[in-house]
Design a protein around this motif. Structure first.
Motif, PDB file in Angstrom:
ATOM      1  N   GLY A  37      33.454  38.145  54.014  1.00  0.00           N
ATOM      2  CA  GLY A  37      33.732  36.775  53.618  1.00  0.00           C
ATOM      3  C   GLY A  37      33.601  36.528  52.135  1.00  0.00           C
ATOM      4  O   GLY A  37      33.986  35.461  51.652  1.00  0.00           O
ATOM      5  N   SER A  38      33.049  37.499  51.397  1.00  0.00           N
ATOM      6  CA  SER A  38      32.945  37.382  49.944  1.00  0.00           C
ATOM      7  C   SER A  38      33.945  38.313  49.283  1.00  0.00           C
ATOM      8  O   SER A  38      34.485  39.221  49.912  1.00  0.00           O
ATOM      9  CB  SER A  38      31.528  37.713  49.473  1.00  0.00           C
ATOM     10  OG  SER A  38      30.599  36.764  49.931  1.00  0.00           O
ATOM     11  N   ARG A  39      34.167  38.098  47.989  1.00  0.00           N
ATOM     12  CA  ARG A  39      35.163  38.893  47.276  1.00  0.00           C
ATOM     13  C   ARG A  39      34.771  39.031  45.813  1.00  0.00           C
ATOM     14  O   ARG A  39      34.435  38.057  45.156  1.00  0.00           O
ATOM     15  CB  ARG A  39      36.537  38.214  47.357  1.00  0.00           C
ATOM     16  CG  ARG A  39      37.684  38.955  46.670  1.00  0.00           C
ATOM     17  CD  ARG A  39      38.985  38.241  46.966  1.00  0.00           C
ATOM     18  NE  ARG A  39      40.152  38.928  46.420  1.00  0.00           N
ATOM     19  CZ  ARG A  39      40.724  38.609  45.273  1.00  0.00           C
ATOM     20  NH1 ARG A  39      40.236  37.621  44.543  1.00  0.00           N
ATOM     21  NH2 ARG A  39      41.795  39.269  44.860  1.00  0.00           N
ATOM     22  N   GLY A  40      34.780  40.264  45.348  1.00  0.00           N
ATOM     23  CA  GLY A  40      34.611  40.517  43.934  1.00  0.00           C
ATOM     24  C   GLY A  40      35.967  40.738  43.287  1.00  0.00           C
ATOM     25  O   GLY A  40      36.895  41.244  43.927  1.00  0.00           O
ATOM     26  N   LEU A  41      36.091  40.346  42.040  1.00  0.00           N
ATOM     27  CA  LEU A  41      37.343  40.533  41.318  1.00  0.00           C
ATOM     28  C   LEU A  41      37.033  40.944  39.886  1.00  0.00           C
ATOM     29  O   LEU A  41      36.263  40.278  39.193  1.00  0.00           O
ATOM     30  CB  LEU A  41      38.172  39.247  41.320  1.00  0.00           C
ATOM     31  CG  LEU A  41      39.499  39.313  40.552  1.00  0.00           C
ATOM     32  CD1 LEU A  41      40.463  40.292  41.223  1.00  0.00           C
ATOM     33  CD2 LEU A  41      40.131  37.936  40.443  1.00  0.00           C
ATOM     34  N   CYS A  42      37.632  42.056  39.452  1.00  0.00           N
ATOM     35  CA  CYS A  42      37.494  42.514  38.073  1.00  0.00           C
ATOM     36  C   CYS A  42      38.884  42.581  37.446  1.00  0.00           C
ATOM     37  O   CYS A  42      39.832  43.067  38.070  1.00  0.00           O
ATOM     38  CB  CYS A  42      36.840  43.891  38.004  1.00  0.00           C
ATOM     39  SG  CYS A  42      35.126  43.921  38.579  1.00  0.00           S
ATOM     40  N   THR A  43      39.001  42.078  36.234  1.00  0.00           N
ATOM     41  CA  THR A  43      40.272  42.139  35.516  1.00  0.00           C
ATOM     42  C   THR A  43      40.062  42.795  34.162  1.00  0.00           C
ATOM     43  O   THR A  43      39.019  42.603  33.523  1.00  0.00           O
ATOM     44  CB  THR A  43      40.883  40.741  35.319  1.00  0.00           C
ATOM     45  OG1 THR A  43      39.982  39.935  34.562  1.00  0.00           O
ATOM     46  CG2 THR A  43      41.165  40.073  36.659  1.00  0.00           C
ATOM     47  N   ASN A  44      41.052  43.560  33.735  1.00  0.00           N
ATOM     48  CA  ASN A  44      41.058  44.172  32.418  1.00  0.00           C
ATOM     49  C   ASN A  44      42.360  43.776  31.726  1.00  0.00           C
ATOM     50  O   ASN A  44      43.446  44.023  32.258  1.00  0.00           O
ATOM     51  CB  ASN A  44      40.976  45.692  32.516  1.00  0.00           C
ATOM     52  CG  ASN A  44      39.693  46.163  33.171  1.00  0.00           C
ATOM     53  OD1 ASN A  44      38.611  45.775  32.762  1.00  0.00           O
ATOM     54  ND2 ASN A  44      39.803  47.002  34.201  1.00  0.00           N
ATOM     55  N   THR A  45      42.260  43.154  30.574  1.00  0.00           N
ATOM     56  CA  THR A  45      43.454  42.795  29.817  1.00  0.00           C
ATOM     57  C   THR A  45      43.397  43.453  28.446  1.00  0.00           C
ATOM     58  O   THR A  45      42.318  43.626  27.864  1.00  0.00           O
ATOM     59  CB  THR A  45      43.582  41.267  29.651  1.00  0.00           C
ATOM     60  OG1 THR A  45      42.424  40.764  28.981  1.00  0.00           O
ATOM     61  CG2 THR A  45      43.727  40.584  31.000  1.00  0.00           C
ATOM     62  N   PHE A  46      44.580  43.825  27.933  1.00  0.00           N
ATOM     63  CA  PHE A  46      44.696  44.508  26.652  1.00  0.00           C
ATOM     64  C   PHE A  46      45.790  43.833  25.831  1.00  0.00           C
ATOM     65  O   PHE A  46      46.857  43.513  26.354  1.00  0.00           O
ATOM     66  CB  PHE A  46      45.073  45.982  26.842  1.00  0.00           C
ATOM     67  CG  PHE A  46      44.078  46.776  27.648  1.00  0.00           C
ATOM     68  CD1 PHE A  46      43.090  47.512  27.015  1.00  0.00           C
ATOM     69  CD2 PHE A  46      44.128  46.788  29.037  1.00  0.00           C
ATOM     70  CE1 PHE A  46      42.170  48.246  27.749  1.00  0.00           C
ATOM     71  CE2 PHE A  46      43.218  47.517  29.784  1.00  0.00           C
ATOM     72  CZ  PHE A  46      42.235  48.249  29.133  1.00  0.00           C
ATOM     73  N   ASP A  47      45.522  43.647  24.545  1.00  0.00           N
ATOM     74  CA  ASP A  47      46.561  43.200  23.635  1.00  0.00           C
ATOM     75  C   ASP A  47      46.286  43.778  22.259  1.00  0.00           C
ATOM     76  O   ASP A  47      45.198  44.314  21.998  1.00  0.00           O
ATOM     77  CB  ASP A  47      46.653  41.676  23.586  1.00  0.00           C
ATOM     78  CG  ASP A  47      45.393  41.031  23.031  1.00  0.00           C
ATOM     79  OD1 ASP A  47      45.204  41.052  21.799  1.00  0.00           O
ATOM     80  OD2 ASP A  47      44.584  40.513  23.820  1.00  0.00           O
ATOM     81  N   PHE A  48      47.278  43.693  21.385  1.00  0.00           N
ATOM     82  CA  PHE A  48      47.167  44.254  20.045  1.00  0.00           C
ATOM     83  C   PHE A  48      47.246  43.142  19.014  1.00  0.00           C
ATOM     84  O   PHE A  48      48.099  42.252  19.112  1.00  0.00           O
ATOM     85  CB  PHE A  48      48.280  45.274  19.800  1.00  0.00           C
ATOM     86  CG  PHE A  48      48.191  46.480  20.703  1.00  0.00           C
ATOM     87  CD1 PHE A  48      47.358  47.530  20.393  1.00  0.00           C
ATOM     88  CD2 PHE A  48      48.955  46.542  21.857  1.00  0.00           C
ATOM     89  CE1 PHE A  48      47.266  48.634  21.224  1.00  0.00           C
ATOM     90  CE2 PHE A  48      48.873  47.638  22.702  1.00  0.00           C
ATOM     91  CZ  PHE A  48      48.023  48.691  22.381  1.00  0.00           C
ATOM     92  N   THR A  49      46.356  43.199  18.033  1.00  0.00           N
ATOM     93  CA  THR A  49      46.377  42.227  16.955  1.00  0.00           C
ATOM     94  C   THR A  49      47.723  42.294  16.225  1.00  0.00           C
ATOM     95  O   THR A  49      48.164  43.362  15.824  1.00  0.00           O
ATOM     96  CB  THR A  49      45.228  42.499  15.969  1.00  0.00           C
ATOM     97  OG1 THR A  49      43.977  42.373  16.664  1.00  0.00           O
ATOM     98  CG2 THR A  49      45.262  41.525  14.801  1.00  0.00           C
TER      99      THR A  49
END
Length: 209
Positions: free
Chosen positions: A119-131
């Motif tokens: 009934g529970s949920r973990g969520l991990c996100t990874n985002t990448f960008d360049f200056t």
């Protein structure tokens, strides 16, 4: 349910199975890899990476970037507070490489320890960008309950962003964020007992400009 004790749970990681293990040192499809790649500097900002608790390394093939966190712990349930339910870390990496190349992130895998009830949920996100470049690469990893033990899960991006051409350095911004919901149930995403770390492996794709 009582609040989860991190010290009580981590010994379980040694016996539990690991799933969906991503390959290390992925071969770059186009075969174009600079001879020299190195990290000139790293800056950290966020609740998941206090000073001195993150490390960045590039493997010998120049196609795998390993980022490790030693104090990245998300916990919910009785006795926890809002600051425990969500953690993030923004890394700004200054990379130097041979002239005439550009790179992007090809895939990521994330390893750690999790105890998520039904009934529970973990969520991990990874985002990448360049200056200096618009757009970002986005990766999402879900940890649905019920599960207990170490995990290694892989993600691929929907959109790929490339570093700018015309130089020998590029600044890549990486933002890692994890949370658990609902917050009333006792749940945990934490460092793995064996390594003492949460690890994000980032496969790099190189191309000639």
């Amino acid at each position: 349910m009582k609040a989860i004790s991190l010290l009580a749970l981590l010994p379980l990681a040694a016996a539990a199975p690991t799933e969906a293990i991503a390959p290390r040192g992925l071969t770059v499809p186009n075969g174009n890899v600079p001879e020299k790649v190195r990290v000139l500097g790293v800056s950290l900002l966020g609740s998941g990476c206090p000073s001195g608790t993150a490390d960045v390394q590039i493997d010998a093939t120049k196609t795998l970037l390993e980022v490790t966190f030693s104090e990245y712990i998300i916990q919910t349930g009785p006795g926890t507070k809002a600051a425990d339910w969500r953690k993030n870390c923004k890394l700004t990496l200054n990379l130097e490489f041979d002239e005439g190349f550009s790179f992007s992130t090809l895939a990521t895998d994330m390893s750690g320890f999790a105890q998520i009830p039904k009934g529970s949920r973990g969520l991990c996100t990874n985002t990448f960008d360049f200056t200096g470049i618009q757009g970002q690469s986005y990766y999402s990893i879900a940890l649905a309950g019920e599960r207990e033990g170490p995990f290694t899960l892989k993600a691929n991006p929907d959109v790929v962003s490339w570093s700018p051409c015309g130089g020998t350095t590029a600044i890549m911004n990486m933002n890692t964020q994890c949370n658990i919901s609902p917050t009333r149930e006792a749940a945990l995403i934490a460092v793995d007992r064996i390594s003492g770390k949460i690890t994000v492996n980032v496969s790099l794709d190189w191309r000639k400009c």
